[in-house]
Write an enzyme that holds these catalytic residues in place. Sequence first.
Site, short mmCIF file in Angstrom:
data_model
loop_
_atom_site.label_atom_id
_atom_site.label_comp_id
_atom_site.label_asym_id
_atom_site.label_seq_id
_atom_site.Cartn_x
_atom_site.Cartn_y
_atom_site.Cartn_z
CB SER A 23 16.42 27.22 -6.39
OG SER A 23 17.24 26.39 -7.14
NE ARG A 33 15.08 26.38 -18.56
CZ ARG A 33 14.94 26.94 -17.38
NH1 ARG A 33 15.91 26.87 -16.49
NH2 ARG A 33 13.83 27.59 -17.07
CG ASP A 76 13.06 20.28 -4.24
OD1 ASP A 76 13.73 19.68 -5.10
OD2 ASP A 76 13.39 21.38 -3.76
CG HIS A 115 14.02 22.74 -7.22
ND1 HIS A 115 14.38 22.98 -5.91
CD2 HIS A 115 14.73 23.60 -7.97
CE1 HIS A 115 15.29 23.94 -5.90
NE2 HIS A 115 15.51 24.34 -7.13
CG ASP A 116 10.74 25.23 -11.03
OD1 ASP A 116 11.72 25.69 -10.41
OD2 ASP A 116 10.67 25.17 -12.28
#
Lengths: 194, 390
Positions: free
Chosen positions: B165, B234, B332, B365-366
């Site tokens: 990232s 967040r 992602d 994405h994580d």
Amino acid sequence: MKKLGIIKNWVKEGSKILFLGCGNGEIIKSFKSSNKIKGFGIDIDENKVYEAISNGLSVIQGDINSDLTDYPKKSFDYVIAHDIIQVMTKPDVTIRQILELSDKIIISFPNFAYIKIRLGILFSGRMPKTKILPYEWYRSPNIHLFTIKDFKDFCKKEDIQIVDQNFTGFNKKYVSKLFFPNLFSEFAYFLLKK
Amino acid sequence: MEETIPKKLNDEGSAGIVETLYFTFAEPPEELVLSNGSKLGPVTIAYETYGALNHDKSNAILVFHALSGDAHAAGYNSPEDKKPGWWDIMIGPGKPFDTDKYFVICSNIIGGCKGSTGPSSINPATGKPYGLSFPIISIKDMIIPQKKLLDYLGIKTLFCITGGSVGGMLVLQWLVSYPDLSEGAMIIATSPNHTAQAIAFNSVGRYAIIKDPNWNNGDYYEGEKPDKGLSIARMIGHITYLSEESMRRKFGRKVIDGKLSLTDIADFTKEFEVENYLQYQGESFIKRFDANSYLYITKAIDDFDITEGFENLCDALKEIKAKCFVMSFTSDWLYPKEQSMKIVKALKINGIETTYTNFESPYGHDAFLIDDARLKRLFAGFLKSIKERI
């Protein structure tokens, strides 16, 4: 029967080689140990690519049909298309592209004019299945099968020079270049240059 | 005492108890000059190291963390810690970044709030936190202190650099700024620059913070903090780190306590489990992160463009000497594979030894933070290939 040894004999030690459709990279590993080459690979199958990378090989997950133009011209000593050209969407385009990438290219392929295949069609009336071409017609990745004569015609038309050629058939045995190779060889190997 | 030690600490694969260290440089008048010309000094960076540096100092791996990460990448800071560092799955004895073989370094980026100089640090000139007087920093600026840290540790070249990232952007920037200082580079789940979509998500997050009345133009360190704004930021960010599939698998349309709240009092915020989860993410984030840091870092990410100052991406990457491993993840959608493939294409055109895979994972994405045996094998395999190359 496919014999990598034929291709290995053509490849100079220490060369930089791109392997098309390298799968899990066994072929690269084999050339690395026999010819001390610097090997790179491209394959579309993610699981095979994971395996290759996990084995410490430089492999790119990509599509040969579209991704070859990214490489700079003459960036390899050889491009090896072992048993893969018949799978390409446009084999002629792929061959022209790899001729740009290296001075010498190696193409090996199953010869569809092999006598066992001819007889298979003749007597069974069905699409041939052999050890090298084991697929059902509806599952075969081999969408552009061709013969040695077809290939030589193509090379002539495209002005591609055949530097060396070799043939195998009938379980491992070399087939003479002079004795009807298009009839008696199951697999063909060509060292080519433009 | 035994039972207070987290179970994992006793595992063979743990980096064990690690201490966060600090390194300070750029004392005035020799401040760090940032890319926009402003000066910052003194600069402190928090860092941790795992494993031992070998005698010729050739086994160092520099790890870059993502947006909300910190220097604490592996092991535990104290026996009471419930969780290990953020990339503990990858760093430790016998793990891909094997601390029996490699010396792994991770430091907090400047602009952050986990020990490195950032907007919440005390400005020595005023004796108060910087707040908005902290200069605008770029991704390019963030790697300079990391280079200074290496100089301080006496490390001239790195065995490998890695990060996902924003960490991946830092890897790219490192490769461009110091093209011959690393043997290998892992460029994970990242992009040469942000898309409009990615900027948009960050922008909404920043908007939530600055619209929080407590934000007070960044001057909130003595009073109430803009917790609402930061937690919303967040929550938005967190959605972009997951995938539709992973959210569907984890929450689906499940409602809290198993029933829809068909009462006469409407609850617009807590009905579905996914809502609960996001609120939990937001609430736990405000305990560990500074709102101004969030603004500064997301701004740096949005402004990042590796092609800046070059004709194009190929031109930007042309000097790279490292062997590169580019990796994207199938689910992602924040940094889709096309962006990684642009990097791969530019590396190939430049004749740089490159490995690429679009890793099949449902975790969005994580995914690079998820414990996955296949992923670990890829990492280990790539490190092995660097070794063979040297």
